[in-house]
Design a protein around this motif. Structure first.
Motif, PDB file in Angstrom:
ATOM      1  N   ASP A 141     -19.198  23.507   2.921  1.00 33.85           N
ATOM      2  CA  ASP A 141     -19.051  22.525   4.012  1.00 33.85           C
ATOM      3  C   ASP A 141     -19.914  21.309   3.722  1.00 33.85           C
ATOM      4  N   LEU A 142     -20.954  21.529   2.936  1.00 34.74           N
ATOM      5  CA  LEU A 142     -21.937  20.463   2.756  1.00 34.74           C
ATOM      6  C   LEU A 142     -22.789  20.756   1.529  1.00 34.74           C
ATOM      7  N   ILE A 143     -23.044  19.705   0.740  1.00 34.93           N
ATOM      8  CA  ILE A 143     -24.005  19.813  -0.357  1.00 34.93           C
ATOM      9  C   ILE A 143     -25.215  18.965   0.035  1.00 34.93           C
ATOM     10  N   ILE A 144     -26.399  19.555  -0.064  1.00 34.78           N
ATOM     11  CA  ILE A 144     -27.623  18.804   0.241  1.00 34.78           C
ATOM     12  C   ILE A 144     -28.451  18.702  -1.039  1.00 34.78           C
ATOM     13  N   ALA A 145     -28.769  17.453  -1.419  1.00 33.56           N
ATOM     14  CA  ALA A 145     -29.541  17.227  -2.642  1.00 33.56           C
ATOM     15  C   ALA A 145     -30.818  16.483  -2.300  1.00 33.56           C
ATOM     16  N   GLU A 146     -31.815  16.653  -3.165  1.00 34.41           N
ATOM     17  CA  GLU A 146     -33.066  15.912  -2.941  1.00 34.41           C
ATOM     18  C   GLU A 146     -33.269  14.925  -4.095  1.00 34.41           C
ATOM     19  N   PRO A 147     -33.883  13.772  -3.795  1.00 30.36           N
ATOM     20  CA  PRO A 147     -34.177  12.830  -4.874  1.00 30.36           C
ATOM     21  C   PRO A 147     -35.325  13.320  -5.742  1.00 30.36           C
ATOM     22  N   LEU A 148     -35.326  12.889  -7.018  1.00 29.77           N
ATOM     23  CA  LEU A 148     -36.441  13.175  -7.929  1.00 29.77           C
ATOM     24  C   LEU A 148     -37.486  12.077  -7.766  1.00 29.77           C
ATOM     25  N   PRO A 149     -38.684  12.268  -8.330  1.00 27.25           N
ATOM     26  CA  PRO A 149     -39.644  11.159  -8.337  1.00 27.25           C
ATOM     27  C   PRO A 149     -38.996   9.928  -8.975  1.00 27.25           C
ATOM     28  N   GLU A 150     -39.251   8.750  -8.406  1.00 27.45           N
ATOM     29  CA  GLU A 150     -38.559   7.520  -8.817  1.00 27.45           C
ATOM     30  C   GLU A 150     -39.223   6.899 -10.058  1.00 27.45           C
TER      31      GLU A 150
ATOM     32  N   THR B 242     -16.046  16.253  -4.194  1.00 29.97           N
ATOM     33  CA  THR B 242     -15.088  16.229  -3.097  1.00 29.97           C
ATOM     34  C   THR B 242     -15.748  16.676  -1.794  1.00 29.97           C
ATOM     35  N   ALA B 243     -16.654  17.649  -1.885  1.00 29.87           N
ATOM     36  CA  ALA B 243     -17.373  18.105  -0.694  1.00 29.87           C
ATOM     37  C   ALA B 243     -18.338  17.009  -0.232  1.00 29.87           C
ATOM     38  N   PRO B 244     -18.580  16.903   1.098  1.00 27.92           N
ATOM     39  CA  PRO B 244     -19.555  15.922   1.567  1.00 27.92           C
ATOM     40  C   PRO B 244     -20.942  16.248   1.024  1.00 27.92           C
ATOM     41  N   MET B 245     -21.688  15.222   0.696  1.00 28.49           N
ATOM     42  CA  MET B 245     -23.007  15.431   0.103  1.00 28.49           C
ATOM     43  C   MET B 245     -24.017  14.513   0.787  1.00 28.49           C
ATOM     44  N   LEU B 246     -25.185  15.058   1.060  1.00 30.09           N
ATOM     45  CA  LEU B 246     -26.267  14.272   1.658  1.00 30.09           C
ATOM     46  C   LEU B 246     -27.469  14.322   0.740  1.00 30.09           C
ATOM     47  N   LEU B 247     -28.254  13.253   0.755  1.00 29.63           N
ATOM     48  CA  LEU B 247     -29.422  13.156  -0.108  1.00 29.63           C
ATOM     49  C   LEU B 247     -30.643  12.919   0.770  1.00 29.63           C
ATOM     50  N   GLY B 248     -31.681  13.729   0.588  1.00 32.50           N
ATOM     51  CA  GLY B 248     -32.891  13.522   1.373  1.00 32.50           C
ATOM     52  C   GLY B 248     -33.782  14.744   1.325  1.00 32.50           C
ATOM     53  N   ASN B 249     -34.615  14.888   2.351  1.00 32.97           N
ATOM     54  CA  ASN B 249     -35.495  16.041   2.453  1.00 32.97           C
ATOM     55  C   ASN B 249     -34.662  17.278   2.818  1.00 32.97           C
ATOM     56  N   ILE B 250     -34.643  18.264   1.923  1.00 30.47           N
ATOM     57  CA  ILE B 250     -33.703  19.377   2.070  1.00 30.47           C
ATOM     58  C   ILE B 250     -33.949  20.165   3.361  1.00 30.47           C
ATOM     59  N   GLU B 251     -35.215  20.485   3.654  1.00 33.99           N
ATOM     60  CA  GLU B 251     -35.481  21.289   4.857  1.00 33.99           C
ATOM     61  C   GLU B 251     -35.054  20.542   6.123  1.00 33.99           C
ATOM     62  N   GLN B 252     -35.374  19.253   6.178  1.00 32.73           N
ATOM     63  CA  GLN B 252     -34.989  18.463   7.360  1.00 32.73           C
ATOM     64  C   GLN B 252     -33.478  18.386   7.509  1.00 32.73           C
ATOM     65  N   LEU B 253     -32.789  18.157   6.403  1.00 39.21           N
ATOM     66  CA  LEU B 253     -31.329  18.018   6.472  1.00 39.21           C
ATOM     67  C   LEU B 253     -30.660  19.331   6.877  1.00 39.21           C
ATOM     68  N   ILE B 254     -31.227  20.463   6.419  1.00 38.71           N
ATOM     69  CA  ILE B 254     -30.668  21.761   6.822  1.00 38.71           C
ATOM     70  C   ILE B 254     -30.813  21.912   8.335  1.00 38.71           C
ATOM     71  N   ASN B 255     -31.961  21.502   8.861  1.00 41.67           N
ATOM     72  CA  ASN B 255     -32.176  21.624  10.304  1.00 41.67           C
ATOM     73  C   ASN B 255     -31.205  20.772  11.100  1.00 41.67           C
ATOM     74  N   THR B 256     -30.985  19.523  10.641  1.00 39.13           N
ATOM     75  CA  THR B 256     -30.105  18.649  11.431  1.00 39.13           C
ATOM     76  C   THR B 256     -28.632  19.019  11.260  1.00 39.13           C
ATOM     77  N   HIS B 257     -28.316  19.841  10.245  1.00 45.29           N
ATOM     78  CA  HIS B 257     -26.912  20.221  10.048  1.00 45.29           C
ATOM     79  C   HIS B 257     -26.749  21.730  10.160  1.00 45.29           C
ATOM     80  N   SER B 258     -27.413  22.305  11.173  1.00 47.53           N
ATOM     81  CA  SER B 258     -27.401  23.759  11.336  1.00 47.53           C
ATOM     82  C   SER B 258     -26.021  24.258  11.762  1.00 47.53           C
ATOM     83  N   ASP B 259     -25.093  23.335  12.125  1.00 42.68           N
ATOM     84  CA  ASP B 259     -23.725  23.755  12.464  1.00 42.68           C
ATOM     85  C   ASP B 259     -22.908  24.118  11.220  1.00 42.68           C
ATOM     86  N   ARG B 260     -23.393  23.737  10.037  1.00 44.51           N
ATOM     87  CA  ARG B 260     -22.627  24.019   8.801  1.00 44.51           C
ATOM     88  C   ARG B 260     -22.878  25.454   8.339  1.00 44.51           C
TER      89      ARG B 260
END
Ligand code: TXA
Ligand code: MG
Length: 316
Positions: free
Chosen positions: A283-292, A215-233
């Protein structure tokens, strides 16, 4: 017994828990769709306990498919084969193929052998939400709608079966899952193709873009980068493969899928992790992908679909 009275119950499998009813009884099948709030265009997998059981469901069992079944069943694979006419169209949503699978769970195999009919069973979650991997997950969401939940412990694989079809004799994957493409290619001695994703009129709903969603919004990508771009959360949860990502701002919850980087363990924990984080009022879940590779591909597939809702990312 409840199943013989066309009732629907939850059953354990090695992949995820299922919502099971008599596959040959339209009333039972309709009840499954109703309990899950599932659209009728999304067909159900039929579960049986043996290859002889599959023979009774399908019109033909091509040599390649049969050999694959002998090598992988019971196991985390589902085959699409031409259906026999006594299977209600409701089960297959009017499609010519039926999805068949022999689950590798001792309780459910014993149950299936004691019954005189096969069991239609989708994952035991409300439509669009995360699949359940424990009896408690089922009870949390569907407990008041079910007369019985058969508790078989935590699912040993933790991610749904791999769906394989054979259009024009070409082995084709319709949903990545618990059995890896690498293993299937090795057994079949041929390259497997991925079915094109058709998100608007999916051949299988496992192909819907947004699925398996918290139910919470979730983003997938590089965790450190995503934390930086969503520092308002203010309240961020991190779902990582093996790195704990300590010392990041605003991270109030973290779930590490496998500190040792073991994909089998990561798959076992994936859905429980998503449920856990979803319950923390983040406010936000940030996940990273595993090796493909290997199970990582199926895990990434589920993470991508869970994150697809981020297109509706709400402003603070
Ligand atoms: O591991 C699993 O497969 C679990 C356990 C309970 O067996 N079941 C499961 O069912 O994941 P469900 O309904 O959540 O997902 C089944 C997928 C859906 O995407 C559905 O569209 C597809 O299988 N499917 C079922 N029958 C089909 C058919 N006749 N043709 C094409 N796709 C089919
Ligand atoms: Mg499902």
């Amino acid at each position: 017994m409840l199943l013989e009275q066309a009732k629907v119950v939850a059953i354990p499998t090695e992949t995820v828990y299922g919502l099971a009813g008599n596959a040959l009884d339209k009333a039972a099948v309709a009840q499954i769709f109703h309990i899950k709030n599932r659209p009728f265009f999304d067909p159900l997998i039929v579960h049986t306990h043996s290859l002889a059981g599959i023979d009774e469901l399908v019109q033909e069992f091509p040599v390649a498919a049969r050999r694959l079944a002998e090598q992988t069943m019971p196991g985390a694979v589902t085959l699409l084969l031409p259906k026999r006419s006594h299977i209600p169209d409701l089960v297959t949503s009017g499609l010519p193929n039926v999805a068949v699978r022999i689950p590798n769970h001792p309780l459910t195999l014993a149950l299936l052998s004691s019954l005189s009919f096969p069991l239609a069973a989708p994952s035991a979650n409300p439509f669009g939400y995360i699949s359940p991997t424990t009896a408690q997950h089922v009870a949390d969401q569907l407990g008041d709608r079910l007369p019985y939940i058969l508790d078989g412990g935590a699912c040993s694989i933790g991610i749904e079966s791999t769906i394989v079809g054979f259009p024009n004799q070409q082995a084709t994957i319709y949903r990545m899952g618990g059995m890896t493409i690498e293993l299937l290619e090795d057994l079949l001695q041929q390259k497997i193709v991925l079915a094109p994703q058709q998100s608007n009129s999916p051949q299988t709903a496992g192909q819907l873009d947004q699925h398996y969603s918290p139910t919470a919004p979730m983003l997938l990508g590089n965790i450190e980068q995503l934390i930086n771009t969503h520092s308002d959360r203010q309240r961020i949860g991190v779902l990582s493969f093996q790195n704990p990502y300590l010392h990041l701002p605003n991270v109030v919850e973290r779930f590490i899928l496998s500190p040792d980087g073991d994909m089998i363990i990561a798959a076992q924990h994936l859905f429980a992790a998503m449920r856990y984080l979803d319950a923390q009022h983040l406010d936000l879940i940030i996940a990273e992908p595993l090796p493909e590779i290997g199970l990582g591909r199926a895990i990434n597939d589920r993470l991508r679909r869970a994150a697809a809702k981020a297109t509706h990312f709400p402003p603070l």
